[in-house]
Design a protein around this motif. Structure first.
Motif, PDB file in Angstrom:
ATOM      1  N   ARG A 135      -8.454  -3.121  12.731  1.00  0.00           N
ATOM      2  CA  ARG A 135      -7.159  -3.073  13.410  1.00  0.00           C
ATOM      3  C   ARG A 135      -6.061  -2.651  12.437  1.00  0.00           C
ATOM      4  O   ARG A 135      -5.185  -1.843  12.785  1.00  0.00           O
ATOM      5  N   ILE A 136      -6.121  -3.192  11.222  1.00  0.00           N
ATOM      6  CA  ILE A 136      -5.106  -2.838  10.221  1.00  0.00           C
ATOM      7  C   ILE A 136      -5.203  -1.357   9.862  1.00  0.00           C
ATOM      8  O   ILE A 136      -4.185  -0.663   9.733  1.00  0.00           O
ATOM      9  N   ASP A 139      -3.561   0.694  12.379  1.00  0.00           N
ATOM     10  CA  ASP A 139      -2.103   0.652  12.226  1.00  0.00           C
ATOM     11  C   ASP A 139      -1.645   1.580  11.098  1.00  0.00           C
ATOM     12  O   ASP A 139      -0.640   2.300  11.243  1.00  0.00           O
ATOM     13  N   TYR A 140      -2.375   1.560   9.984  1.00  0.00           N
ATOM     14  CA  TYR A 140      -2.024   2.432   8.864  1.00  0.00           C
ATOM     15  C   TYR A 140      -2.152   3.915   9.242  1.00  0.00           C
ATOM     16  O   TYR A 140      -1.316   4.749   8.878  1.00  0.00           O
ATOM     17  N   ALA A 142      -1.912   5.228  12.241  1.00  0.00           N
ATOM     18  CA  ALA A 142      -0.821   5.591  13.151  1.00  0.00           C
ATOM     19  C   ALA A 142       0.486   5.766  12.389  1.00  0.00           C
ATOM     20  O   ALA A 142       1.263   6.706  12.651  1.00  0.00           O
ATOM     21  N   ALA A 143       0.747   4.877  11.426  1.00  0.00           N
ATOM     22  CA  ALA A 143       1.977   4.975  10.631  1.00  0.00           C
ATOM     23  C   ALA A 143       1.966   6.227   9.759  1.00  0.00           C
ATOM     24  O   ALA A 143       2.991   6.918   9.611  1.00  0.00           O
ATOM     25  N   ARG A 161       6.829  -0.295  10.009  1.00  0.00           N
ATOM     26  CA  ARG A 161       5.870  -0.405  11.109  1.00  0.00           C
ATOM     27  C   ARG A 161       4.647  -1.228  10.728  1.00  0.00           C
ATOM     28  O   ARG A 161       3.997  -1.815  11.609  1.00  0.00           O
ATOM     29  N   VAL A 162       4.314  -1.247   9.439  1.00  0.00           N
ATOM     30  CA  VAL A 162       3.100  -1.957   8.998  1.00  0.00           C
ATOM     31  C   VAL A 162       3.416  -3.037   7.964  1.00  0.00           C
ATOM     32  O   VAL A 162       2.503  -3.553   7.312  1.00  0.00           O
ATOM     33  N   VAL A 165       1.256  -6.460   7.485  1.00  0.00           N
ATOM     34  CA  VAL A 165      -0.012  -6.492   8.228  1.00  0.00           C
ATOM     35  C   VAL A 165      -1.198  -6.757   7.295  1.00  0.00           C
ATOM     36  O   VAL A 165      -2.269  -7.179   7.751  1.00  0.00           O
TER      37      VAL A 165
END
Length: 237
Positions: A135-136, A139-140, A142-143, A161-162, A165
């Motif tokens: 999941r992390i 997120d990375y 996407a960022a 954004r992260v 996290v």
């Protein structure tokens, strides 16, 4: 005549006693050897099992350490990407490096979760850590994509954004590595105690069997020093 018969009977009895005791002595020595061999076999089996357990735990501990270090480097590569990724070539380089560390984390956690030396409770935590890392990583990714789309000009906004996290996973990996090191230390201590107990048991068994054999042989020697009738010689009166 009667005295000769008694002497002959006594001599036969003594001979039978000698043969019986001699046979028992040899049997005791043979039993001692057999017991020693079986004891050594079981001690060797126990040693092999202990070594395998320690090797499995050591492998699991190293996998946890690999995941722990790789994730810290992954986070560092993310910071490098934000700080120096305004250049397209640097951006690509840091993103590739970040992906490589992410794959190392995934591989190590997968190996840790399935390793035979990982205790069941820690294997479950390793699986949970792996799911959290996925999941992390999403997120990375996407960022990083948003950073590139924005022309790699606003790292502060992208980092927001992260932000934070990584903290939960970082703590989970640190705890996993520490718990596996503790498990390995405990297993080493238990192995030392078990080895000492096996040695003491083997030593006692072998000493008892050999002592029995030596005692029987000593008794045989004592009988051999007696006269055939089993009586001590007497002086003339």
């Amino acid at each position: 005549m009667e005295r000769l018969q008694r002497n002959a009977y006594g001599e036969q009895s003594t001979r039978r006693a000698r043969l019986t005791i001699g046979a028992l002595g040899i049997l005791a020595i043979l039993i001692a050897g057999i017991v020693a061999l079986f004891s050594l076999y079981y001690a060797d089996q126990g040693h092999r099992q202990t070594v395998q357990t320690l090797q499995d735990l050591d492998e699991a501990s190293r996998e946890a350490g690999t995941a722990q270090v790789a994730f810290k480097r992954q986070v560092q590569e993310w910071k490098n990407l934000l700080l120096r990724g305004h250049d397209a070539q640097d951006y690509t380089r840091y993103r590739v490096a970040m992906q490589a560390q992410s794959e190392r984390v995934e591989t190590a956690l997968a190996a840790l979760a399935s390793a035979p030396g990982t205790p069941a409770a820690l294997a479950e935590r390793a699986s949970a850590a792996r799911a959290l890392h996925e999941r992390i990583q999403a997120d990375y990714e996407a960022a990083a994509a948003a950073f590139e789309e924005a022309g790699r000009r606003d790292p502060v906004a992208v980092d927001a954004r992260v932000r934070g996290v990584d903290r939960e996973l970082d703590q989970a990996l640190d705890a996993l590595a520490e718990q596996l090191r503790a498990a390995l230390g405990k297993a080493l201590q238990e192995a030392r105690v078990a080895a000492e107990r096996r040695y003491e048991a083997l030593h006692k068994v072998v000493l008892f069997a050999h002592g029995l054999g030596i005692g029987l042989l000593a008794l045989l020697l004592l009988l051999a020093l007696r006269d055939p009738g089993g009586r001590k010689p007497v002086g003339r009166g």
